[in-house]
Design a protein around this motif. Structure first.
Motif, PDB file in Angstrom:
ATOM      1  N   GLU A  93     -31.076  37.980  24.149  1.00 56.57           N
ATOM      2  CA  GLU A  93     -30.142  38.642  25.058  1.00 56.57           C
ATOM      3  C   GLU A  93     -29.221  37.632  25.742  1.00 56.57           C
ATOM      4  O   GLU A  93     -28.033  37.897  25.921  1.00 56.57           O
ATOM      5  N   LEU A  94     -29.754  36.463  26.124  1.00 55.90           N
ATOM      6  CA  LEU A  94     -28.891  35.418  26.687  1.00 55.90           C
ATOM      7  C   LEU A  94     -27.820  35.019  25.682  1.00 55.90           C
ATOM      8  O   LEU A  94     -26.661  34.819  26.041  1.00 55.90           O
ATOM      9  N   ALA A  95     -28.208  34.904  24.416  1.00 56.59           N
ATOM     10  CA  ALA A  95     -27.296  34.443  23.369  1.00 56.59           C
ATOM     11  C   ALA A  95     -26.127  35.398  23.147  1.00 56.59           C
ATOM     12  O   ALA A  95     -25.119  35.007  22.551  1.00 56.59           O
ATOM     13  N   ALA A  96     -26.237  36.624  23.638  1.00 57.39           N
ATOM     14  CA  ALA A  96     -25.121  37.566  23.524  1.00 57.39           C
ATOM     15  C   ALA A  96     -23.926  37.102  24.360  1.00 57.39           C
ATOM     16  O   ALA A  96     -22.801  37.513  24.107  1.00 57.39           O
ATOM     17  N   ASP A  97     -24.179  36.239  25.344  1.00 57.83           N
ATOM     18  CA  ASP A  97     -23.122  35.655  26.168  1.00 57.83           C
ATOM     19  C   ASP A  97     -22.678  34.366  25.482  1.00 57.83           C
ATOM     20  O   ASP A  97     -23.493  33.464  25.277  1.00 57.83           O
ATOM     21  N   PRO A  98     -21.402  34.243  25.113  1.00 54.24           N
ATOM     22  CA  PRO A  98     -20.953  33.051  24.377  1.00 54.24           C
ATOM     23  C   PRO A  98     -21.058  31.756  25.175  1.00 54.24           C
ATOM     24  O   PRO A  98     -20.926  30.676  24.602  1.00 54.24           O
ATOM     25  N   GLY A  99     -21.349  31.832  26.465  1.00 47.38           N
ATOM     26  CA  GLY A  99     -21.545  30.623  27.257  1.00 47.38           C
ATOM     27  C   GLY A  99     -22.844  29.907  26.943  1.00 47.38           C
ATOM     28  O   GLY A  99     -23.012  28.741  27.265  1.00 47.38           O
ATOM     29  N   TRP A 100     -23.772  30.608  26.301  1.00 45.02           N
ATOM     30  CA  TRP A 100     -25.060  30.025  25.942  1.00 45.02           C
ATOM     31  C   TRP A 100     -25.014  29.477  24.527  1.00 45.02           C
ATOM     32  O   TRP A 100     -24.487  30.120  23.620  1.00 45.02           O
ATOM     33  N   VAL A 101     -25.582  28.294  24.333  1.00 48.97           N
ATOM     34  CA  VAL A 101     -25.721  27.690  23.008  1.00 48.97           C
ATOM     35  C   VAL A 101     -27.202  27.700  22.670  1.00 48.97           C
ATOM     36  O   VAL A 101     -28.007  27.096  23.388  1.00 48.97           O
ATOM     37  N   VAL A 102     -27.555  28.410  21.610  1.00 53.03           N
ATOM     38  CA  VAL A 102     -28.957  28.533  21.204  1.00 53.03           C
ATOM     39  C   VAL A 102     -29.135  27.850  19.856  1.00 53.03           C
ATOM     40  O   VAL A 102     -28.395  28.136  18.910  1.00 53.03           O
ATOM     41  N   THR A 103     -30.097  26.927  19.783  1.00 55.02           N
ATOM     42  CA  THR A 103     -30.425  26.296  18.510  1.00 55.02           C
ATOM     43  C   THR A 103     -31.690  26.947  17.972  1.00 55.02           C
ATOM     44  O   THR A 103     -32.578  27.335  18.734  1.00 55.02           O
TER      45      THR A 103
END
Length: 94
Positions: A14-24
């Motif tokens: 759900e955080l990753a839905a915000d483009p401000g978050w970078v998820v590896t």
């Protein structure tokens, strides 16, 4: 940007839905390894990061420069909600 009236994310997905978050993620399983967000305001750069540390537990850290100024461990849902709150507070200048 996030809507401060929206419900707080309860997972890294759900955080990753915000483009401000970078998820590896891992290449093989797609499991997330880290989630990071930079918040810059008034010349201050802060980094919020999450990483799984053991089954069911996520570490959440807040850096100001090279110093860790906040740290928590707990369930992913709690860590994500706290990370969202930290972004909201930092964006507001707190």
């Amino acid at each position: 940007m996030h809507d401060k009236h929206a419900e707080a994310p309860r997972s890294v997905a759900e955080l990753a839905a915000d483009p401000g978050w970078v998820v590896t993620t891992t290449e093989t399983t797609g499991q997330w390894l880290t989630a990071e967000r930079v918040v810059e305001r008034n010349g201050q750069r802060r980094l919020i990061g999450l990483t799984p540390v053991q089954p069911g537990t996520v570490a959440l850290m807040l850096w100001s420069g090279s110093d860790v100024v906040g740290h928590r461990r707990g369930p992913e849902a709690d860590a994500c909600a706290t990370a969202y709150r930290w972004v909201t507070e930092l964006d507001a200048g707190n």
